[in-house]
Design a protein around this motif. Structure first.
Motif, PDB file in Angstrom:
ATOM      1  N   TYR B 287       0.819  -1.217   0.000  1.00 42.32           N
ATOM      2  CA  TYR B 287       0.000   0.000   0.000  1.00 42.32           C
ATOM      3  C   TYR B 287       0.849   1.261   0.000  1.00 42.32           C
ATOM      4  O   TYR B 287       0.412   2.302  -0.473  1.00 42.32           O
ATOM      5  CB  TYR B 287      -0.994  -0.045   1.164  1.00 42.32           C
ATOM      6  CG  TYR B 287      -2.022  -1.110   0.889  1.00 42.32           C
ATOM      7  CD1 TYR B 287      -3.100  -0.835   0.069  1.00 42.32           C
ATOM      8  CD2 TYR B 287      -1.855  -2.401   1.344  1.00 42.32           C
ATOM      9  CE1 TYR B 287      -4.006  -1.818  -0.267  1.00 42.32           C
ATOM     10  CE2 TYR B 287      -2.749  -3.392   1.017  1.00 42.32           C
ATOM     11  CZ  TYR B 287      -3.831  -3.094   0.209  1.00 42.32           C
ATOM     12  OH  TYR B 287      -4.713  -4.076  -0.139  1.00 42.32           O
ATOM     13  N   ALA B 355     -10.986  -4.353   0.037  1.00 45.22           N
ATOM     14  CA  ALA B 355     -11.606  -4.129  -1.272  1.00 45.22           C
ATOM     15  C   ALA B 355     -12.680  -3.045  -1.196  1.00 45.22           C
ATOM     16  O   ALA B 355     -12.991  -2.415  -2.204  1.00 45.22           O
ATOM     17  CB  ALA B 355     -12.194  -5.431  -1.798  1.00 45.22           C
ATOM     18  N   THR B 358     -11.155   0.488  -1.563  1.00 45.58           N
ATOM     19  CA  THR B 358     -10.601   0.535  -2.910  1.00 45.58           C
ATOM     20  C   THR B 358     -11.723   0.663  -3.932  1.00 45.58           C
ATOM     21  O   THR B 358     -11.629   1.427  -4.897  1.00 45.58           O
ATOM     22  CB  THR B 358      -9.759  -0.721  -3.187  1.00 45.58           C
ATOM     23  OG1 THR B 358      -8.931  -0.964  -2.059  1.00 45.58           O
ATOM     24  CG2 THR B 358      -8.897  -0.540  -4.406  1.00 45.58           C
ATOM     25  N   PHE B 390      -6.733  -2.908 -12.841  1.00 42.30           N
ATOM     26  CA  PHE B 390      -6.678  -3.050 -11.391  1.00 42.30           C
ATOM     27  C   PHE B 390      -7.907  -3.776 -10.854  1.00 42.30           C
ATOM     28  O   PHE B 390      -7.834  -4.467  -9.842  1.00 42.30           O
ATOM     29  CB  PHE B 390      -6.551  -1.666 -10.739  1.00 42.30           C
ATOM     30  CG  PHE B 390      -6.040  -1.731  -9.335  1.00 42.30           C
ATOM     31  CD1 PHE B 390      -4.691  -1.887  -9.078  1.00 42.30           C
ATOM     32  CD2 PHE B 390      -6.904  -1.650  -8.259  1.00 42.30           C
ATOM     33  CE1 PHE B 390      -4.218  -1.961  -7.785  1.00 42.30           C
ATOM     34  CE2 PHE B 390      -6.431  -1.715  -6.964  1.00 42.30           C
ATOM     35  CZ  PHE B 390      -5.082  -1.873  -6.729  1.00 42.30           C
ATOM     36  N   GLY B 394      -7.722  -6.782  -8.454  1.00 46.78           N
ATOM     37  CA  GLY B 394      -8.410  -6.730  -7.169  1.00 46.78           C
ATOM     38  C   GLY B 394      -9.318  -7.923  -6.973  1.00 46.78           C
ATOM     39  O   GLY B 394      -9.374  -8.508  -5.888  1.00 46.78           O
ATOM     40  N   GLY B 397      -7.453 -10.845  -6.189  1.00 49.37           N
ATOM     41  CA  GLY B 397      -6.953 -10.662  -4.826  1.00 49.37           C
ATOM     42  C   GLY B 397      -7.982 -11.110  -3.805  1.00 49.37           C
ATOM     43  O   GLY B 397      -7.666 -11.814  -2.847  1.00 49.37           O
ATOM     44  N   HIS B 418      -1.424 -12.538 -10.081  1.00 50.52           N
ATOM     45  CA  HIS B 418      -2.190 -11.579  -9.274  1.00 50.52           C
ATOM     46  C   HIS B 418      -1.334 -10.386  -8.857  1.00 50.52           C
ATOM     47  O   HIS B 418      -1.718  -9.240  -9.043  1.00 50.52           O
ATOM     48  CB  HIS B 418      -2.779 -12.258  -8.036  1.00 50.52           C
ATOM     49  CG  HIS B 418      -3.153 -11.289  -6.952  1.00 50.52           C
ATOM     50  ND1 HIS B 418      -4.183 -10.389  -7.097  1.00 50.52           N
ATOM     51  CD2 HIS B 418      -2.605 -11.034  -5.738  1.00 50.52           C
ATOM     52  CE1 HIS B 418      -4.263  -9.641  -6.002  1.00 50.52           C
ATOM     53  NE2 HIS B 418      -3.311 -10.003  -5.176  1.00 50.52           N
ATOM     54  N   VAL B 422      -1.646  -6.322  -9.923  1.00 50.60           N
ATOM     55  CA  VAL B 422      -1.890  -5.112  -9.132  1.00 50.60           C
ATOM     56  C   VAL B 422      -0.681  -4.170  -9.125  1.00 50.60           C
ATOM     57  O   VAL B 422      -0.846  -2.950  -9.124  1.00 50.60           O
ATOM     58  CB  VAL B 422      -2.346  -5.423  -7.687  1.00 50.60           C
ATOM     59  CG1 VAL B 422      -3.765  -5.911  -7.686  1.00 50.60           C
ATOM     60  CG2 VAL B 422      -1.445  -6.403  -7.010  1.00 50.60           C
ATOM     61  N   GLY B 426      -1.369  -1.191 -11.153  1.00 52.19           N
ATOM     62  CA  GLY B 426      -1.588  -0.106 -10.198  1.00 52.19           C
ATOM     63  C   GLY B 426      -0.415   0.847 -10.143  1.00 52.19           C
ATOM     64  O   GLY B 426      -0.497   1.997 -10.560  1.00 52.19           O
TER      65      GLY B 426
END
Lengths: 213, 666
Positions: B287, B355, B358, B390, B394, B397, B418, B422, B426
């Protein structure tokens, strides 16, 4: 448009507190420096907490070696603690002396802080040397690994603090109480007091809890 | 005298690293020779190496990241080729070399590409957006950058002197313990991360303090641009998480150097503790990387839709929610290691909850676009590409956050797909968007749109061709880190992934071409307004590139989208400008401290890796001496006289007014 609506209002008092709470612009240097140093100290405490966690996980893993209660000497630890707590007091006196620009009391306060810090380090070093000489070094067991690392990490910080302290004395000696030097003095004092707080945790978690039979 | 270092450290028998290293060395020497012969050295030293200007440091961070992206990318190409050809064969890479490549690829991409990219971006932009003149601690900022560069240098040194870790990018014990990894590879890994980690922590402290304590008049928290918010969240995470990495690596190093027993199999060591500690850092790290990218998308989407960001406050809330929750999910990285159903369930639910904020962000971006006048310039393309990509990342994820599903997918190619989904979709798309968006601000000219769009489309399609097959291979049971395999069903997917890698490489080439072409055509692409995109936040209020002091006056902010409001206001006032009195500006002096620190850190790191103890002591003394010398400086600031400030600011305003009146005439 929403924008034109918010512009002009300036929202000086959004919560109707009866006074303007507008943001006034960049903070003065003294505040910025101290604030940044606080953030550093917090990150340092996070690092210590990892070593505390490791100690908590490994405290029972003695691998048939000694337990804490068999190797800790409460008298030594008591003297160490007194040294460090007193040094925090003298460091505070030195800070006040710096604030009122009194060189004599500043030097005296810092010198006593230095002596107390060195006394603490000497006692700690002797404790470590004694343990190693008896074959209870950090590679003896996971418990001793965690013990030496946690206490040693604090000891390293105190050593760095003493070096910094001597640099501060030299700086005041050479340059006097300039604004930037006073800011550094403030950071040093914060650092030294934080070490004290960490020692209180070390003392409680390692020696008091671990010292119980 | 030289510790463990001798001639056997240089891999004379392995042509690939030796040739690669040779080519790089020749390249470096050629550039250095060119710099010296052309007489650019004083300029480089005064204007860049010793600079404490946040904009310069930001640019240097991104330059470092770009160079390392090429290095990490070459590793990726080698891996994709290996897996494409190694069906029932050994492929072209020996196993121990392949293991070094995947470890180096992960380490480099996270620590020396993604991190410097986002930190560089934050450095460059945040003080401008806050309407201030610099970060809180300019010299420290330079130290942070140069320590990161030291880490990168050490990783690259391992290519030709010694070896790199073969343990994967997180060096799990007991594999990384001395018993199973007796070489210097893990030491290279640990010391380079330790040194660059200090640099990152310094940058984190600096930016947290900057956002919290240095904001221009009226810039209250809820007036800050979104990028400043995500910067704050990301740097709070850095300050809270990087000390954990430091402590964990210190423990590993103590195990390796002094025979301690933190993570060993013997004497009560606990290697699961390493997993817990490393992921308590590692999950927030994800993050730390992606939050700033979210901020970039917020800026880009709002600017190119010509609308204020939809749901600004919910965006702030979502950012801070992610900041907090990211610390509560680390255990999902080892669901399969027997923590039990209760623990797994709690961490699984916490992982899925992320999630929600997000999703809030995705909807906010969509609603920002809804009803806006969207311009599909390159930064906007990257942003829309990100949203699509993304969401896929996600969703997979959330899938692996379900413990039973994770038991099937753990350590499979599905997982590899995966996290590339991201991180590339991302973070990398984010920094590319930011790069296109803020390049004119940093250098004063725009980038070529055609090459930029080509770069986007090749990277975008290349990404899908590379990583969608990996999902399928993972579903078919292929585990990660395979050097070769015997399952026929996996082969076509590995083949497609290699093709995708080729398309991605074309994307990279387009990116490089874009830079070359834009630099060549910089006169046509010159941005004289300082505001090439019709921007909304304060960085567009100053000239491009901004003067060293950024703003002649601290701007006065009255709401969100401060510069947009200023522009509206100016239009209403018919651009009438009251004459103002300029004042002297105090700016921090350049300082070689950062460079000197990194110099000693490099020697010390190298000496520690090879157990050259006298050099360690020398390096330590040098570092302390640097500290004292820095502390001894008498003049750490200089004054830019008001006359000079006035001249610079007036000419900028004049330029802008001319352009506006010209536009008015049309």
């Amino acid at each position: 448009m929403a924008l034109t609506a918010t512009y002009g209002h300036a929202q000086a008092d959004p919560h109707h507190l009866g006074r303007a709470v507008e943001h006034l612009g960049p903070a003065p240097k003294r505040i910025v420096t101290a604030y940044g140093f606080w953030v550093f100290l917090l990150s340092d405490i996070v690092m210590f907490s990892c070593f505390f966690a490791a100690y908590a996980v490994l405290v029972g893993q003695t691998a048939d070696g000694p337990k804490g209660s068999e190797i800790f000497e409460q008298r030594n630890v008591a003297i160490e603690t007194v040294c460090l707590l007193l040094s925090s007091f003298t460091c505070g006196m030195a800070s006040i002396a710096a604030d009122v620009r009194n060189r004599f009391w500043f030097y005296l306060g810092m010198a006593v802080t230095c002596v107390l810090g060195l006394a603490f380090l000497t006692i700690e070093f002797r404790e470590f040397a004694d343990l190693v000489s008896r074959g209870y070094g950090p590679s003896r067991s996971a418990f001793l690994t965690a013990f030496f690392s946690l206490v040693g990490c604090h000891g390293l910080h105190v050593t760095a603090g003493v070096l910094w302290l001597l640099t501060m004395i030299a700086q005041v000696f050479a340059k006097g109480f300039r604004a930037d030097i006073l800011r550094r003095m403030m950071c040093f004092a914060l650092f030294w007091h934080a070490l004290d707080i960490i020692w209180v945790a070390v003392f409680s978690v390692v020696y008091l809890l671990g010292g119980a039979p | 005298m030289l510790g463990k270092l001798d001639w056997s450290a240089i891999p004379f028998d392995q042509p690939i690293p030796l040739v690669a290293g040779g080519v790089v060395l020749v390249g470096i020497f050629a550039v250095l020779a060119w710099v010296v012969v052309k007489g650019h050295l004083p300029y480089l030293w005064h204007e860049w190496i010793t600079s404490v200007d946040h904009k310069r440091i930001g640019v240097m961070y991104m330059l470092l990241a770009s160079v390392m992206l090429l290095r990490g990318g070459s590793d990726a190409i080698m891996m994709r080729i290996q897996q494409a050809v190694s069906y029932q064969s050994q492929g072209y890479l020996p196993p121990e070399h392949y293991n070094q490549i995947f470890s180096a690829h992960g380490t480099i991409m996270i620590f020396f590409v993604a991190m410097p990219f986002v930190i560089g971006m934050m450095n460059l932009v945040v003080p401008l957006q806050l309407g201030v003149r610099d970060v809180a601690f300019p010299t420290l900022n330079s130290v942070g950058f140069w320590l990161t560069a030291t880490g990168a240098l050490l990783v690259n040194l391992s290519l030709v002197i010694g070896e790199f870790a073969r343990t994967g990018w997180l060096a799990f014990p007991p594999l990384s313990e001395l018993t199973y990894s007796p070489g210097v590879g893990v030491d290279y890994y640990a010391w380079s991360l330790q040194i660059s980690g200090v640099g990152t922590l310094v940058a984190g402290i600096n930016l947290v303090t900057t956002v919290l304590k240095l904001r221009t008049r009226g810039m209250s928290y809820l007036h800050m641009p979104m990028f400043c918010w995500t910067t704050l969240a990301s740097n709070l995470l850095i300050v809270a998480a990087f000390p954990i990495l430091t402590a964990t690596l210190a423990m590993l190093l103590l195990d390796r150097y002094l025979g301690f027993h933190f993570f060993t199999n013997e004497a009560g060591g606990n290697m699961m503790m390493f997993m817990n500690l490393i992921w308590a850092w590692g999950h927030p790290e994800v993050y730390i990387l992606v939050l700033p990218a979210f901020g970039i998308f917020s800026e880009v989407v709002s600017t190119f839709s010509g609308k204020p960001l939809f749901g600004y406050r919910s965006m702030v809330l979502a950012t801070m929610a992610i900041c907090v929750i990211s610390f509560m999910v680390w255990l999902h990285h080892f669901f399969t290691m027997g923590a039990g159903p209760d623990v797994n369930a709690i961490f699984g639910i916490a992982s899925m909850i992320i999630a929600v904020p997000t999703g809030v962000k995705i909807y906010n971006w969509l609603f920002t676009m809804y009803g806006g006048r969207i311009r599909f310039a390159t930064p906007m393309l990257w942003s829309v590409g990100f949203m699509v990509t993304f969401i896929i990342g996600g969703l997979t994820g959330v899938l692996v956050a379900v413990p039973p599903a994770d038991f099937m997918l753990h350590n499979s190619m599905f997982l590899v797909a995966h996290f590339h989904n991201v991180i590339i979709g991302g973070v990398l798309f984010g920094v590319f968007a930011g790069f296109e968006y803020w390049f004119p601000k940093a250098f004063g000219f725009r980038l070529d749109e055609r090459w930029g769009k080509a770069a986007f489309w090749f990277t975008f399609t290349g990404f899908y061709i590379t990583f969608m097959p990996l999902y399928i291979a993972g579903m078919l049971g292929m585990t990660r880190r395979l050097q070769h395999y015997d399952v026929a069903a996996w082969r076509p997917w590995m083949f497609w992934a290699a093709i995708g890698m080729a398309v991605l490489t074309i994307g990279v080439i387009c990116q490089v071409m874009q830079l070359v072409v834009s630099i060549r055509n910089r006169e046509q692409l010159r941005d004289r307004t300082g505001d090439p995109w019709d921007g909304r936040s304060l960085e567009w209020a100053t000239s491009s590139p901004p003067p060293v002091f950024n703003f002649a006056f601290y701007p006065d902010v009255r709401g969100e989208d401060a510069y947009w409001a200023q522009k509206l206001h100016a239009k209403q006032q018919q651009f009438e400008h009251e004459e103002v009195e300029y004042q002297d500006i105090e700016m921090p002096r350049n300082s070689p401290t950062g460079f000197v620190c990194a110099f000693f850190a490099s020697f010390m790191g190298f000496a520690l890796i090879w157990h050259i103890w006298w050099m360690v002591i020398l390096g330590g003394l040098g570092a302390f001496a640097t500290f004292v010398v820095f502390a001894w400086r008498d003049h750490d600031e200089y004054i830019i006289p008001a006359v000079e400030v006035a001249a610079i600011d007036r000419s900028n305003l004049e330029e802008r007014r001319n352009l506006v009146s010209m536009a008015g005439a049309v």
